[in-house]
Design a protein around this motif. Sequence first.
Motif, PDB file in Angstrom:
ATOM      1  N   ASN A   1       8.851  -8.001  18.026  1.00 27.98           N
ATOM      2  CA  ASN A   1       8.621  -8.779  19.249  1.00 27.98           C
ATOM      3  C   ASN A   1       9.406 -10.090  19.242  1.00 27.98           C
ATOM      4  O   ASN A   1       9.857 -10.555  18.199  1.00 27.98           O
ATOM      5  CB  ASN A   1       7.129  -9.078  19.408  1.00 27.98           C
ATOM      6  N   TRP A   2       9.565 -10.669  20.444  1.00 26.12           N
ATOM      7  CA  TRP A   2      10.114 -12.016  20.635  1.00 26.12           C
ATOM      8  C   TRP A   2      11.582 -12.146  20.212  1.00 26.12           C
ATOM      9  O   TRP A   2      12.057 -13.238  19.981  1.00 26.12           O
ATOM     10  CB  TRP A   2       9.277 -13.056  19.883  1.00 26.12           C
ATOM     11  N   GLN A   3      12.301 -11.036  20.149  1.00 22.96           N
ATOM     12  CA  GLN A   3      13.674 -11.076  19.657  1.00 22.96           C
ATOM     13  C   GLN A   3      14.727 -10.854  20.735  1.00 22.96           C
ATOM     14  O   GLN A   3      15.912 -11.031  20.483  1.00 22.96           O
ATOM     15  CB  GLN A   3      13.858 -10.016  18.551  1.00 22.96           C
ATOM     16  N   TRP A   4      14.296 -10.480  21.947  1.00 24.13           N
ATOM     17  CA  TRP A   4      15.269 -10.091  22.960  1.00 24.13           C
ATOM     18  C   TRP A   4      16.102 -11.277  23.438  1.00 24.13           C
ATOM     19  O   TRP A   4      15.583 -12.378  23.647  1.00 24.13           O
ATOM     20  CB  TRP A   4      14.572  -9.453  24.166  1.00 24.13           C
ATOM     21  N   ARG A   5      17.413 -11.029  23.613  1.00 27.00           N
ATOM     22  CA  ARG A   5      18.328 -12.013  24.193  1.00 27.00           C
ATOM     23  C   ARG A   5      19.261 -11.298  25.167  1.00 27.00           C
ATOM     24  O   ARG A   5      19.617 -10.144  24.953  1.00 27.00           O
ATOM     25  CB  ARG A   5      19.160 -12.698  23.104  1.00 27.00           C
ATOM     26  N   PHE A   6      19.643 -11.971  26.220  1.00 26.42           N
ATOM     27  CA  PHE A   6      20.610 -11.367  27.126  1.00 26.42           C
ATOM     28  C   PHE A   6      22.011 -11.859  26.792  1.00 26.42           C
ATOM     29  O   PHE A   6      22.195 -12.796  26.016  1.00 26.42           O
ATOM     30  CB  PHE A   6      20.227 -11.627  28.588  1.00 26.42           C
ATOM     31  N   ARG A   7      23.003 -11.192  27.362  1.00 24.99           N
ATOM     32  CA  ARG A   7      24.410 -11.567  27.191  1.00 24.99           C
ATOM     33  C   ARG A   7      25.016 -11.841  28.559  1.00 24.99           C
ATOM     34  O   ARG A   7      24.661 -11.193  29.550  1.00 24.99           O
ATOM     35  CB  ARG A   7      25.204 -10.449  26.507  1.00 24.99           C
ATOM     36  N   TRP A   8      25.952 -12.740  28.604  1.00 23.66           N
ATOM     37  CA  TRP A   8      26.562 -13.070  29.886  1.00 23.66           C
ATOM     38  C   TRP A   8      27.354 -11.895  30.452  1.00 23.66           C
ATOM     39  O   TRP A   8      27.492 -11.776  31.682  1.00 23.66           O
ATOM     40  CB  TRP A   8      27.456 -14.303  29.755  1.00 23.66           C
ATOM     41  N   ASP A   9      27.861 -11.006  29.596  1.00 22.62           N
ATOM     42  CA  ASP A   9      28.604  -9.861  30.127  1.00 22.62           C
ATOM     43  C   ASP A   9      27.684  -8.847  30.809  1.00 22.62           C
ATOM     44  O   ASP A   9      28.164  -7.902  31.444  1.00 22.62           O
ATOM     45  CB  ASP A   9      29.457  -9.190  29.041  1.00 22.62           C
ATOM     46  N   GLN A  10      26.362  -9.039  30.692  1.00 17.22           N
ATOM     47  CA  GLN A  10      25.418  -8.199  31.435  1.00 17.22           C
ATOM     48  C   GLN A  10      25.206  -8.701  32.859  1.00 17.22           C
ATOM     49  O   GLN A  10      24.589  -8.008  33.672  1.00 17.22           O
ATOM     50  CB  GLN A  10      24.063  -8.170  30.713  1.00 17.22           C
ATOM     51  N   VAL A  11      25.683  -9.884  33.165  1.00 18.91           N
ATOM     52  CA  VAL A  11      25.501 -10.496  34.487  1.00 18.91           C
ATOM     53  C   VAL A  11      26.694 -10.123  35.366  1.00 18.91           C
ATOM     54  O   VAL A  11      27.805 -10.624  35.169  1.00 18.91           O
ATOM     55  CB  VAL A  11      25.375 -12.025  34.376  1.00 18.91           C
ATOM     56  N   GLU A  12      26.456  -9.224  36.305  1.00 22.27           N
ATOM     57  CA  GLU A  12      27.541  -8.810  37.200  1.00 22.27           C
ATOM     58  C   GLU A  12      27.981  -9.982  38.076  1.00 22.27           C
ATOM     59  O   GLU A  12      27.185 -10.852  38.439  1.00 22.27           O
ATOM     60  CB  GLU A  12      27.086  -7.636  38.062  1.00 22.27           C
TER      61      GLU A  12
END
Length: 498
Positions: free
Chosen positions: A471-482
Amino acid sequence: MDYSQTDGGESLSGALGSRRAGILLHISSLPGPGKIGTLGSHAYRFVDFLHAAGMTVWQILPVGPTQADGSPYQSSSVHAGNPRFISLEPVIEEGWLDELPLEESSFSDNGRTFALSLAWEGFKDRASDEDRAELDRFCAEQGHWLDDYCLFQALHSEQGGCWWEWLAPLRDRNPQALAEARARLCNQIQYTRFEQFLFFRQWFRLKSYANERGILLFGDVPIFVAHDSAEAWSHRAMFDLLEDGQPRAVAGVPPDYFSETGQRWGNPLYRWEQMEEDGFSFWIERMETQSALCDLIRIDHFRGFEAYWEIPATEETAVNGRWVPAPGEKLFKKLYEDLPHLELVAEDLGIITPEVEALRKSHGLPGMKILQFAFSGGADNPYLPFRHTRDSVVYTGTHDNDTSLGWYNSLDDAERVQVDNYLGRSREIMPWPLIRCALSSCANMAILPMQDVLGLGRDHRMNTPGTTEGNWQWRFRWDQVEEDLPERLRHRVMQYGR
């Protein structure tokens, strides 16, 4: 149409009185180097993203120092900030730390602590008179909690283990033992003060940047305090603890939607009668800190202020507990008397009785409506959009739910047809029909988890209640932002008057 009125005619004041939309993303989930997100450049870029998308709220989870499991709901302090959120970029720019020989992504927590200790030495050598005065002011203004927290952290490093395992004079706060410890651990105490100074300095700079762009920070306050925390150690009279520091009973919730055996959180319970006798000063000071950090505050597990689930400490699960009344009416009356500008939202999920609902409404706190809960049962389901009220915050899902795409894909065929029929069989792919449903709700505020905005599946879930792994480990990446995502969001936000 006047959107400042609830269906019951009660006025919603301040920021909660306007139709708004926001995104739920914890600081730790920001992109960037290091093991977790920080208050550095990616946080500012995220504010710019929110602004471009027409959002006016950034909701986060609690920001206190986390423990081994990383849960923001089990912090070692109700006042302190998580030093892992401190960005090294501005520290280098201030000239207190030389350029790092390694990328920050290579740093373990020990490596980051070492870098910050070097920054402390640099501060002592090279800080301006103005910066030194700012540090002194911070320590003086926050001394009511900072002194105990810094000593607690220093003793943790020296003694090891949890505070109830320390030598009895330190465990029980013998005045002479504490005085000797303060002298012996002076350097570590001074460093921790500096660490907190950096956190608050960086936090308020980010908050100013966000507020200047019309973005409000929406914080989160857990109802209970971690057992191994500075407050449980330094305010033992406020907690239901035995002479050896162990809890007589612990907090949790009975079996529910999330777990067949309930959730045994393990937090010590309060001695509410002692808190009331003390004028609820513990809570007033706590909320003063949090209201300075954030513009809006979610009160986690609001129903526990009306009655809480008491579990004998010897029980391994939460099944064999009992409901015990709490003085929520007196507490919130006192909070609003002392802090009249508080803007609070009640996390009113779970087993909600008429008494809990009455407590929420009597103090004008908006409740929460989760769309993932809306499509089971019949037309009397309170989470169905046509049953929302303006004094609500609507979510597609929360940090405790699967992502909306993961939830939708997990439904059986009949359940999926029911959802599709309600949402109108949109040509948009999931989760956009659910996002549109949230934004079109009459609820004054709509919050979308970042995972839903990015259309991510169940592998991107933040937390699974009742579990302790992964748990509590998720991070997003800017290349996921269309590239067109901000424009698409802004269009929907404007379309629904937010």
